[in-house]
Design an enzyme around this catalytic site. Structure first.
Site, PDB file in Angstrom:
ATOM      1  N   GLU A  18      42.587  -9.481 -20.802  1.00 29.26           N
ATOM      2  CA  GLU A  18      43.232 -10.753 -20.448  1.00 29.26           C
ATOM      3  C   GLU A  18      42.791 -11.199 -19.053  1.00 29.26           C
ATOM      4  OE1 GLU A  18      44.743 -13.385 -20.606  1.00 29.26           O
ATOM      5  OE2 GLU A  18      46.105 -13.498 -22.297  1.00 29.26           O
ATOM      6  N   ARG A 102      57.214  -8.098 -19.345  1.00 25.82           N
ATOM      7  CA  ARG A 102      56.055  -7.871 -18.482  1.00 25.82           C
ATOM      8  C   ARG A 102      55.440  -9.212 -18.111  1.00 25.82           C
ATOM      9  NH1 ARG A 102      51.364  -8.690 -21.330  1.00 25.82           N
ATOM     10  NH2 ARG A 102      51.351  -8.314 -23.582  1.00 25.82           N
ATOM     11  N   ASN A 104      52.287 -11.782 -17.838  1.00 27.79           N
ATOM     12  CA  ASN A 104      51.249 -11.931 -18.852  1.00 27.79           C
ATOM     13  C   ASN A 104      50.050 -12.777 -18.453  1.00 27.79           C
ATOM     14  OD1 ASN A 104      50.332 -11.384 -21.574  1.00 27.79           O
ATOM     15  ND2 ASN A 104      50.721 -13.539 -22.028  1.00 27.79           N
ATOM     16  N   GLU A 123      57.198  -8.489 -28.074  1.00 24.17           N
ATOM     17  CA  GLU A 123      56.657  -9.717 -28.654  1.00 24.17           C
ATOM     18  C   GLU A 123      57.581 -10.374 -29.676  1.00 24.17           C
ATOM     19  OE1 GLU A 123      52.692  -8.998 -30.080  1.00 24.17           O
ATOM     20  OE2 GLU A 123      51.984  -8.225 -28.162  1.00 24.17           O
ATOM     21  N   ASN A 149      52.023 -17.946 -22.432  1.00 28.17           N
ATOM     22  CA  ASN A 149      50.612 -17.882 -22.042  1.00 28.17           C
ATOM     23  C   ASN A 149      50.292 -19.059 -21.143  1.00 28.17           C
ATOM     24  OD1 ASN A 149      48.567 -15.757 -22.855  1.00 28.17           O
ATOM     25  ND2 ASN A 149      49.810 -15.905 -24.723  1.00 28.17           N
ATOM     26  N   ASP A 198      46.525 -18.717 -27.285  1.00 25.77           N
ATOM     27  CA  ASP A 198      46.662 -17.690 -26.253  1.00 25.77           C
ATOM     28  C   ASP A 198      46.423 -18.337 -24.890  1.00 25.77           C
ATOM     29  OD1 ASP A 198      46.371 -15.102 -24.780  1.00 25.77           O
ATOM     30  OD2 ASP A 198      46.401 -14.257 -26.792  1.00 25.77           O
TER      31      ASP A 198
END
Length: 292
Positions: A18, A102, A104, A123, A149, A198
């Protein structure tokens, strides 16, 4: 050089890459692996690769203005990371009461403010929010959703794009002069059959690129939300695009393999690698976080 098709350039085979980001001063690409926590650095000119372990799941790194250090988004909060010695120093924990969340994804706007998202590590629970981090510390500005995202910011710094991945929605909101957000509007929707939206990135024409998880592609949307380009990949999960190189026309794409079983890994041997391809329209230089 003309536009090209994506190809693997660093065969990491990682579970979840990522946060690709071209560091203008460093002239290198930085990105992370979330699930086997690490920071990676690629210097294309020198052909060198470096990696540092992270002490917790890590979603992003972004430059600090006027410094060789970076801000890292760990599951335990925002940290200052020093590549010289690999040390992490806590700056702020936006969600001390949500240990299952968390950090991201993130972006820095032209004013030097950091915008980032949190998400449920499982998730599914709607516990993720978007935050602005400046001299007042982290402030929640949007949410909640299960998986955030982005965000991404328009070239003029006036629009924030943020993504509800499970809902398939890419949203846009005005960034007001005081750093607050106006009402969110639907910018584009991705049907479940086409994958999950995403990480988003914006190019110099104000078009928004977005990686598709389980979609085998990255898409480019015009500022009015029209889909104008699709770049297909030989792997199914594309997590985010960044633009680098001297002309900002080399696109780098992070990908993932954590969703694949053994048969899936056989079908997608390049899943979890870092990819690159050339684009016709350059990206935008990255900004540094202003730590006051």
């Amino acid at each position: 050089m003309p536009a090209t098709e994506p190809r693997s350039i660093w065969p990491l085979g990682a579970p979840l890459l990522e946060g690709p980001l071209w560091h203008p001063a460093d002239k290198a690409l930085w990105f992370v692996c979330i699930k086997t926590p690490a920071i990676h650095r690629l210097d294309p000119a020198a052909g060198s690769r470096q990696s540092w372990p992270a002490p917790a799941q890590i979603g992003f790194v972004v430059p600090v203005a006027g410094s060789a250090r970076l801000v890292a988004g760990l599951q335990t909060g925002l940290h200052l990371f020093d590549p010289a010695d690999g040390r992490f120093t806590l700056l702020a924990d936006p969600e001390p009461g949500l240990p299952g969340n968390r950090l991201n994804d993130a972006v820095v706007d032209p004013e030097g403010r950091l915008w980032f998202g949190t998400m449920d590590d499982g998730e599914s629970a709607p516990t993720g929010r978007f935050y602005r981090y400046d001299s007042n510390g982290p402030q929640a500005v949007a949410g909640p959703v299960p998986i955030t995202n982005g965000p991404a910011v328009s070239p003029d710094g006036h629009i924030l794009y943020h993504v509800d991945t499970l809902g398939g929605d890419i949203l846009a909101a005005e960034i007001r002069a005081d750093g607050s957000l106006g009402p969110a509007r639907l910018f584009a929707h991705v049907d479940r059959a086409d994958g999950y939206p995403d990480g988003p990135s914006v190019d110099s024409e104000g078009h928004l690129w977005i990686g598709l998880y389980n979609g085998w592609a990255a898409r480019r949307y015009a500022p009015d939300g029209r889909l104008v380009e699709t770049r297909t990949f030989p792997v199914s999960a594309i997590t985010k695009i960044a633009f680098g190189g001297s002309d900002l026309r080399t696109a780098y794409a992070t990908t993932a393999a954590k969703h694949l079983d053994a048969a899936g890994r056989t079908r997608e041997p390049l899943a979890g690698d870092l990819f690159s391809f050339r684009v016709d329209v350059p990206g935008l230089p990255s900004h540094g976080v202003r730590l006051r």
